[in-house]
Design an enzyme around this catalytic site. Structure first.
Site: not given
Length: 291
Positions: A115, A117, A131-132, A207, A211, A113, A141-142, A282
């Site tokens: 994206d 968003e 974007t992801n 979210w 957040g 996918e 992968r944002e 992360r």
């Protein structure tokens, strides 16, 4: 992209790898260029009644979110690599908790996918563009940006370029993200699964805004976003094979030119505030291979 409740292999030789890319290029020697009609080429996936409105005899579509249902659409066709342009005008006013999305996604065993968003905002705050990418079933992968314009007052063009060599996401012709096919690193890349084109407007107030601290104010609804001028230049997929009918390979490029790279650097320097490829907290055991 968050789940919506609304709902090579390795070759044994360098010759085999070479032949794979030769075959891909041959596929692209006959690709399809088309302006999609939202009456003929698009299916409504969620939402009905007044939540989905076709505009100007299929040139565009407006979709809405209310307390009962989200809304969305998908292309009837699937593509294996494509250049896709779509103009979008986002939800005005207080859109906190909503997400408007434009993306391509596969339906095969291992989810791929790509994206765009748009995370809804408290009125007066800037919209956040996230974007992801999901590759072989794995996301996270944002990248996140503030936009350099108000995306609610007029339509702006968003582009997904997906080739065998890289993925480039652009806003009004300015590249903001590139993911190269780094097969030499062993990094995954979406190469084999066809994807459909999707648009949606949905509830992500767990979210999406600060957040998840700011929930949707349903008294401001229904929330509505507009999409138009969907253009697809790509390779049609049917019955497990490409089915291309018209030659167009100008977008099939393995690199960004110097000017495009400078534009992307400008966007990163001035408007990007999160990149997963720099988030060592992360990924304490090491950044993803493509970074």
């Amino acid at each position: 992209m968050e789940t919506q409740t609304c709902s090579v292999s390795s070759c044994s030789s360098n010759f085999a790898i070479h032949m794979l890319f030769v075959c891909v290029i041959i596929i692209f020697s006959s690709s399809m260029v088309a302006s999609a009609n939202f009456l003929k080429d698009i299916d409504h996936t969620w939402g009905g009644g007044d939540r989905v409105q076709i505009l100007n005899n299929g040139e565009g579509i407006a979709i809405a979110l209310d307390e009962t249902s989200c809304s969305g659409f998908q292309s009837r066709n699937q593509y294996l690599f494509a250049k896709i342009d779509l103009q979008i005008k986002l939800v005005p006013g207080n859109s906190a908790g909503t997400v408007t999305a434009f993306y391509v996604s596969s339906k095969e065993e291992f989810h791929d996918e790509i994206d765009f968003e748009f995370l809804g905002r408290v009125e007066g705050d800037p919209y956040i563009l996230q974007t992801n990418m999901f590759i072989h079933g794995v996301g996270k992968r944002e990248t996140q940006f503030f936009l350099w314009f108000d995306p609610t007052t007029d339509f702006h063009n968003y582009t997904i370029l997906w080739t065998p060599f890289h993925i480039v996401l652009s806003v009004d012709g300015i590249p903001i993200r590139e993911l190269k096919n780094n097969k030499e690193k062993g990094a995954p890349f979406p190469m084999r699964q066809p994807m459909r084109i999707y648009g949606s407007l949905w509830n992500a107030d767990s979210w999406a805004t600060r957040g998840g601290a700011v929930k949707i104010d349903w008294t401001k609804g229904p929330f509505r976003a507009w999409f138009k001028n969907l253009r697809v230049d790509g390779c049609l997929w049917s019955d497990g094979n490409s089915n291309c009918t018209k030659s167009s390979t100008s977008w099939l490029s393995s690199t960004l030119d110097n000017e495009s790279q400078q534009h992307m650097k400008w966007a990163h320097t001035n408007y990007m505030f999160y990149d997963y490829c720099t988030d060592t907290k992360r990924f304490p055991k090491g950044l993803p291979l493509e970074c």
